[in-house]
Scaffold this active site. Structure first.
Site, PDB file in Angstrom:
ATOM      1  CE  LYS A 197      56.910  33.358  37.723  1.00  0.00           C
ATOM      2  NZ  LYS A 197      55.534  32.999  37.579  1.00  0.00           N
TER       3      LYS A 197
ATOM      4  CD  GLU B 148      56.085  48.599  42.034  1.00  0.00           C
ATOM      5  OE1 GLU B 148      55.609  48.292  43.286  1.00  0.00           O
ATOM      6  OE2 GLU B 148      55.268  47.993  41.189  1.00  0.00           O
TER       7      GLU B 148
ATOM      8  CB  CYS C 117      52.094  47.839  44.055  1.00  0.00           C
ATOM      9  SG  CYS C 117      51.852  48.165  42.883  1.00  0.00           S
TER      10      CYS C 117
ATOM     11  CD  GLU D  95      50.682  44.679  49.364  1.00  0.00           C
ATOM     12  OE1 GLU D  95      51.887  44.368  49.498  1.00  0.00           O
ATOM     13  OE2 GLU D  95      50.529  45.533  48.617  1.00  0.00           O
TER      14      GLU D  95
HETATM   15  P1  NDP Z   1      53.848  36.888  44.638  1.00  0.00           P
HETATM   16  O1  NDP Z   1      54.664  38.372  44.674  1.00  0.00           O
HETATM   17  O2  NDP Z   1      54.539  35.869  45.449  1.00  0.00           O
HETATM   18  O3  NDP Z   1      54.030  37.238  43.024  1.00  0.00           O
HETATM   19  C1  NDP Z   1      54.241  37.790  41.905  1.00  0.00           C
HETATM   20  C2  NDP Z   1      55.344  37.026  41.297  1.00  0.00           C
HETATM   21  O4  NDP Z   1      55.882  35.942  41.862  1.00  0.00           O
HETATM   22  C3  NDP Z   1      54.393  35.875  40.701  1.00  0.00           C
HETATM   23  O5  NDP Z   1      55.251  35.856  38.993  1.00  0.00           O
HETATM   24  C4  NDP Z   1      54.798  34.118  41.540  1.00  0.00           C
HETATM   25  O6  NDP Z   1      54.998  33.440  40.160  1.00  0.00           O
HETATM   26  C5  NDP Z   1      56.547  34.650  41.304  1.00  0.00           C
HETATM   27  N1  NDP Z   1      56.800  34.048  42.603  1.00  0.00           N
HETATM   28  C6  NDP Z   1      56.007  32.895  43.378  1.00  0.00           C
HETATM   29  N2  NDP Z   1      56.894  32.971  44.232  1.00  0.00           N
HETATM   30  C7  NDP Z   1      58.351  33.174  43.808  1.00  0.00           C
HETATM   31  C8  NDP Z   1      59.937  32.418  43.932  1.00  0.00           C
HETATM   32  N3  NDP Z   1      59.692  32.060  45.236  1.00  0.00           N
HETATM   33  N4  NDP Z   1      60.509  32.931  43.310  1.00  0.00           N
HETATM   34  C9  NDP Z   1      60.498  33.613  42.255  1.00  0.00           C
HETATM   35  N5  NDP Z   1      59.470  34.477  41.524  1.00  0.00           N
HETATM   36  C10 NDP Z   1      58.119  33.979  42.211  1.00  0.00           C
HETATM   37  O7  NDP Z   1      52.371  37.290  45.292  1.00  0.00           O
HETATM   38  P2  NDP Z   1      50.762  36.432  45.474  1.00  0.00           P
HETATM   39  O8  NDP Z   1      50.263  36.117  44.382  1.00  0.00           O
HETATM   40  O9  NDP Z   1      51.728  35.099  45.988  1.00  0.00           O
HETATM   41  O10 NDP Z   1      50.594  37.788  46.630  1.00  0.00           O
HETATM   42  C11 NDP Z   1      51.156  37.451  47.553  1.00  0.00           C
HETATM   43  C12 NDP Z   1      50.976  39.017  47.921  1.00  0.00           C
HETATM   44  O11 NDP Z   1      51.814  39.641  47.590  1.00  0.00           O
HETATM   45  C13 NDP Z   1      49.743  39.759  47.548  1.00  0.00           C
HETATM   46  O12 NDP Z   1      48.789  38.963  49.122  1.00  0.00           O
HETATM   47  C14 NDP Z   1      49.626  41.175  47.666  1.00  0.00           C
HETATM   48  O13 NDP Z   1      49.953  41.378  49.149  1.00  0.00           O
HETATM   49  C15 NDP Z   1      51.481  40.805  47.123  1.00  0.00           C
HETATM   50  N6  NDP Z   1      51.390  40.943  45.390  1.00  0.00           N
HETATM   51  C16 NDP Z   1      52.083  42.823  45.345  1.00  0.00           C
HETATM   52  C17 NDP Z   1      52.250  42.787  44.327  1.00  0.00           C
HETATM   53  C18 NDP Z   1      52.544  44.502  43.633  1.00  0.00           C
HETATM   54  O14 NDP Z   1      52.061  44.712  42.583  1.00  0.00           O
HETATM   55  N7  NDP Z   1      52.971  45.054  44.237  1.00  0.00           N
HETATM   56  C19 NDP Z   1      51.751  42.289  43.078  1.00  0.00           C
HETATM   57  C20 NDP Z   1      50.700  41.012  43.584  1.00  0.00           C
HETATM   58  C21 NDP Z   1      51.291  40.339  45.202  1.00  0.00           C
HETATM   59  P3  NDP Z   1      53.092  32.729  40.683  1.00  0.00           P
HETATM   60  O15 NDP Z   1      52.523  33.215  40.514  1.00  0.00           O
HETATM   61  O16 NDP Z   1      53.526  31.962  39.489  1.00  0.00           O
HETATM   62  O17 NDP Z   1      53.491  31.612  41.393  1.00  0.00           O
END
Ligand code: NDP
Length: 448
Positions: free
Chosen positions: A137, A212, A246, A344
């Protein structure tokens, strides 16, 4: 009842694993499929890189790098498919006892929006090499390159049901994967808050879970560093990919004796970070991924203005009102307890913390809930290695920042996640371990 949009995909992956040909496909053939996918990515590199720019906003040069790295990732695991092996153990019985490795089964893989194609490669390649089937996904913000990759995977001829892509919001499609009793393993990259929810949702059938997550990574500059390299490296560490990384070096720790001079040198270079559309030649920083994410980053900038000294950026660049741009932003004279030094931000915001000596640098660097990455800049090799060994982080660099290799394990200590991706380590999470004991005696055991 909530729509369950991924059910068909999960059932397809289940069938392809339980009944389909994939698990019985030889390692040689799995490897060949992966090499084919790598070839197809390379053949379509230009189109994929341009699509990635439109998908998430990063500059073209960075997208091109991601595409090449994604092809490398499939090739690395294509080669590894034939090198997976078990072992034979000497046991205290007349038994031939050995260990074999088998695929875990159906894998749910949830990826974020900051490296949409590369994260798909990191997830799919080891799973397929191991013989697993997958439901992947992508983030609903950035599904385009994962869908293009799916077309290439079809073109490579993988059997139906082996790779399934489900688009849609995390709350729906992602949660379903984490909860489903038909999924054996979940692999997630994204924020720590979401990671925690996924870990809890995955407990229903005690899925194997790798996470991760985020970081607030220290990048430590000692006075004896090569000054020019460290200035360039500090800016790249914090601002590559708009800081939406990240492993970004978002906490810059600078030794007090060079602190003022170092910040001044960074400020002198900031105008070289040209903002704009990622496809415009010369652009070094694109817009943030969404308006909502920009608001989050701007909320942190507002907090930073109260906590520390804003020395550059902090606003929206003029002339780029159409995109979600934020200027490269630096806060100076921060202290380790400030929110902008602990949380972060995931945008182009660097927090500079001066330190007095090596012990203090290590203490500040490790004073974090996270432990993903860390950098050290010094020409004193003894000190460099000494400090790297002290840092509680899974990915570390000396006199550089950000190079990532498919051959090396990627992942964090503490709340930056669990498990490792990439390299030989990254395939372990997709493999079960089975012991086989063959009795070499012919007489009954004689227990009863
Ligand atoms: P998320 O961590 O929420 O999103 C990452 C993935 O998880 C996306 O595919 C998202 O789907 C999915 N997801 C979201 N909620 C759920 C859930 N309850 N169950 C299963 N899957 C889920 O990233 P955000 O966009 O909300 O960003 C929030 C913060 O996370 C950022 O500000 C940053 O600090 C951090 N982040 C860290 C990353 C990394 O590489 N370590 C990458 C991205 C964000 P969808 O986007 O379709 O809702």
């Amino acid at each position: 009842m909530r729509a369950r949009r991924g059910q068909k995909a999960i059932l397809a992956a289940r069938k392809a694993f339980d009944e389909g040909p994939w698990r019985k496909t030889t390692a040689q053939d799995r490897g060949k499929f992966l090499f084919k996918i790598g070839d197809l990515i390379r053949a379509n590199a230009k189109a994929l890189a341009e699509l990635e720019v439109r998908n998430m906003g990063k500059p073209l040069a960075e997208a091109e790098y991601d595409v090449a790295d994604a092809a490398n990732c499939f090739e690395f695991y294509g080669g590894l498919a034939t090198k997976l092996h078990g072992e034979t153990m000497s046991v205290p019985a007349n038994s031939l006892s050995f260990v074999v490795r088998e695929p875990v089964g159906v894998c749910g893989q949830i990826i974020p929006w900051n490296y949409p194609l590369l994260m798909a490669a990191w997830k799919l390649a080891p799973a397929l090499a191991a013989g697993c089937t997958v439901v992947l996904k992508p983030s609903e913000l950035t599904p385009l390159t994962a869908l293009e990759l799916a077309k290439l995977i079809l073109e490579a001829g993988l059997p139906a049901g082996v790779v399934n892509i489900v688009t849609g919001p995390g709350k729906d499609a992602g949660e379903e994967l984490a909860e489903s009793p038909l999924v054996d393993k979940i692999a997630f990259t994204g924020g720590t808050v979401t990671g925690r929810k996924i870990a809890i949702a995955a407990t229903g059938n005690l899925k194997k879970t790798t996470l991760e997550l985020g970081g607030k990574n220290p990048n430590i500059v000692f006075a004896d560093a090569d000054f020019e390299s460290a200035v360039d490296g500090a800016l790249f560490a914090a601002f590559a990919n708009q800081g939406e990384v990240c492993s970004a070096g978002s906490r810059l720790l600078v030794e007090k004796s060079i602190h003022k001079k170092f910040v001044a040198a960074m400020l002198a270079k900031i105008p070289k970070i040209k903002l704009g559309h990622g496809l415009t030649p010369g652009v070094k920083m694109g817009p943030l991924v969404s308006a909502a994410h920009r608001e989050k980053v701007e909320a942190y900038i507002a907090i930073g203005k109260k906590e520390a000294k804003l020395v550059c950026g902090g606003g929206r660049p003029k002339g780029l009102e159409a995109g979600n741009f934020v200027e490269p932003t630096i806060f100076d004279d921060a202290t380790p307890s400030m929110r902008i030094a602990r949380e972060e931000i995931f945008g182009p915001v660097m927090t500079v913390i001066p330190f007095k000596d090596e012990n203090e640098a290590v203490r500040i660097a490790n004073d974090s809930d996270y432990g993903l990455a860390a950098g050290v800049w010094t020409l004193n090799v003894n000190r460099g290695i000494r400090v790297l060994k002290e840092l509680r982080a899974g990915i570390t660099w000396l006199n550089t920042y950000h190079p990532t290799f498919n051959e090396m394990p990627w992942g964090g200590y503490k709340q930056s996640g669990n498990g490792r991706e990439l390299g030989l380590y990254g395939i372990q999470a997709y493999l079960e371990t089975k012991q086989i004991n063959i009795n070499l005696d012919e007489a009954p055991l004689g227990w009863y």
